[in-house]
Design a protein around this motif. Structure first.
Motif, mmCIF file in Angstrom:
data_model
loop_
_atom_site.group_PDB
_atom_site.id
_atom_site.type_symbol
_atom_site.label_atom_id
_atom_site.label_comp_id
_atom_site.label_asym_id
_atom_site.label_seq_id
_atom_site.Cartn_x
_atom_site.Cartn_y
_atom_site.Cartn_z
ATOM 1 N N ILE A 25 0.835 -1.202 0.000
ATOM 2 C CA ILE A 25 0.000 0.000 0.000
ATOM 3 C C ILE A 25 0.871 1.253 0.000
ATOM 4 O O ILE A 25 0.587 2.226 -0.711
ATOM 5 C CB ILE A 25 -0.962 -0.012 1.200
ATOM 6 C CG1 ILE A 25 -1.979 -1.153 1.059
ATOM 7 C CG2 ILE A 25 -1.692 1.327 1.322
ATOM 8 C CD1 ILE A 25 -2.874 -1.329 2.271
ATOM 9 N N ASN A 26 1.932 1.239 0.780
ATOM 10 C CA ASN A 26 2.834 2.391 0.798
ATOM 11 C C ASN A 26 3.476 2.625 -0.567
ATOM 12 O O ASN A 26 3.591 3.768 -1.031
ATOM 13 C CB ASN A 26 3.913 2.206 1.858
ATOM 14 C CG ASN A 26 3.444 2.621 3.246
ATOM 15 O OD1 ASN A 26 2.424 3.301 3.392
ATOM 16 N ND2 ASN A 26 4.184 2.222 4.263
ATOM 17 N N GLN A 27 3.886 1.550 -1.220
ATOM 18 C CA GLN A 27 4.516 1.687 -2.530
ATOM 19 C C GLN A 27 3.531 2.189 -3.583
ATOM 20 O O GLN A 27 3.891 2.973 -4.461
ATOM 21 C CB GLN A 27 5.112 0.348 -2.963
ATOM 22 C CG GLN A 27 6.305 -0.090 -2.142
ATOM 23 C CD GLN A 27 6.741 -1.515 -2.439
ATOM 24 O OE1 GLN A 27 6.189 -2.168 -3.324
ATOM 25 N NE2 GLN A 27 7.714 -1.997 -1.695
ATOM 26 N N GLY A 28 2.260 1.748 -3.474
ATOM 27 C CA GLY A 28 1.290 2.108 -4.488
ATOM 28 C C GLY A 28 0.545 3.403 -4.238
ATOM 29 O O GLY A 28 0.189 4.119 -5.187
ATOM 30 N N LEU A 29 0.311 3.741 -2.957
ATOM 31 C CA LEU A 29 -0.540 4.881 -2.638
ATOM 32 C C LEU A 29 0.155 5.968 -1.818
ATOM 33 O O LEU A 29 -0.447 7.018 -1.565
ATOM 34 C CB LEU A 29 -1.785 4.405 -1.874
ATOM 35 C CG LEU A 29 -2.669 3.384 -2.594
ATOM 36 C CD1 LEU A 29 -3.842 2.999 -1.718
ATOM 37 C CD2 LEU A 29 -3.150 3.921 -3.930
ATOM 38 N N TYR A 30 1.379 5.716 -1.386
ATOM 39 C CA TYR A 30 2.176 6.714 -0.656
ATOM 40 C C TYR A 30 1.445 7.239 0.580
ATOM 41 O O TYR A 30 1.423 8.441 0.838
ATOM 42 C CB TYR A 30 2.543 7.885 -1.589
ATOM 43 C CG TYR A 30 3.223 7.456 -2.864
ATOM 44 C CD1 TYR A 30 4.555 7.072 -2.869
ATOM 45 C CD2 TYR A 30 2.510 7.426 -4.055
ATOM 46 C CE1 TYR A 30 5.180 6.658 -4.040
ATOM 47 C CE2 TYR A 30 3.112 7.016 -5.233
ATOM 48 C CZ TYR A 30 4.451 6.632 -5.216
ATOM 49 O OH TYR A 30 5.069 6.216 -6.383
ATOM 50 N N LEU A 31 0.868 6.322 1.357
ATOM 51 C CA LEU A 31 0.106 6.731 2.532
ATOM 52 C C LEU A 31 0.974 6.912 3.782
ATOM 53 O O LEU A 31 0.490 7.403 4.791
ATOM 54 C CB LEU A 31 -0.999 5.702 2.821
ATOM 55 C CG LEU A 31 -2.128 5.621 1.811
ATOM 56 C CD1 LEU A 31 -3.194 4.640 2.285
ATOM 57 C CD2 LEU A 31 -2.748 6.983 1.544
ATOM 58 N N GLY A 32 2.218 6.482 3.722
ATOM 59 C CA GLY A 32 3.085 6.636 4.881
ATOM 60 C C GLY A 32 2.662 5.796 6.070
ATOM 61 O O GLY A 32 2.779 6.219 7.220
#
Length: 207
Positions: A97-104
């Motif tokens: 999810i971090n790699q795809g959406l940059y949610l941190g």
């Protein structure tokens, strides 16, 4: 089935979150691990380790069975092999999810939840008004042979006014954006087991 989430599964979840704010995966983990997690939940319940869930946080924390009626226990690494395997899978999902959406997303918290027959959880959001760290909600169901008519669905209130009911069938994983998806748990006719958790990011406020 492999005990590691496939790249296809992870990509599907990321794409769904980006497009509609929620995702449903019917077989996220193997039947073997699902059974082991269900057995772990029931073992803890038999030992009296699951306690009535509260609502709110801090000084406002309170048990209110008219709002939610589940019994819970939080997971910690090293408690059981099955739980550690599940937490490892969720770590793979956090990274995707971090790699795809940059949610941190920085970490993950999770608890077993057991709803006795008739218990429910009224419509709510998973993010607190004064704490915005919970970003993505994750629910894994552990109920074998759940039948139509037994209730217990997770009801997502979708943008635009529609709803989506998700039966709590073993192995099903539901993922949705915590701040954007009001939801509720409908009463069930039988005991209902799940693992419920949240990916969290760094809070905006300093406490």
């Amino acid at each position: 089935m492999s005990e590691n989430p496939s790249l296809e599964q992870l990509s599907s979840i990321v794409d769904d979150l980006a497009e509609q704010g929620w995702s449903l995966q019917p077989a996220f983990i193997s039947q073997t691990l699902t059974l082991e997690l269900a057995q772990e939940c029931r073992k803890r319940a038999a030992q009296g380790a699951l306690v009535p869930a509260s609502i709110g946080r801090g000084q406002g924390l309170a048990v209110q069975e008219g709002i939610r009626g589940d019994r819970i226990q939080w997971l910690e690494p090293g408690q059981s092999q099955a739980c550690d395997q599940y937490l490892a899978k969720l770590e793979s999902l956090r990274q995707a999810i971090n790699q795809g959406l940059y949610l941190g997303l920085e970490d993950y918290e999770s608890h077993f939840a057991l709803y006795p027959p008739g218990a429910f959880y009224k419509k709510h959001l998973d993010r607190f008004r004064d704490d915005d760290r919970r970003a993505v909600s994750v629910v894994l169901y552990l109920n074998q042979e759940w039948e139509t008519g037994q209730g217990g669905e997770l009801r997502l209130h979708l943008p635009g006014g529609g709803v989506r009911d998700i039966a709590p069938q073993a192995g099903v994983l539901a993922v949705f954006l915590s701040a954007d998806m009001p939801h509720e748990v409908l009463p069930a006719q039988r005991e209902r087991l799940s693992l419920t958790g949240w990916f969290r990011r760094r809070g905006d406020s300093v406490l």
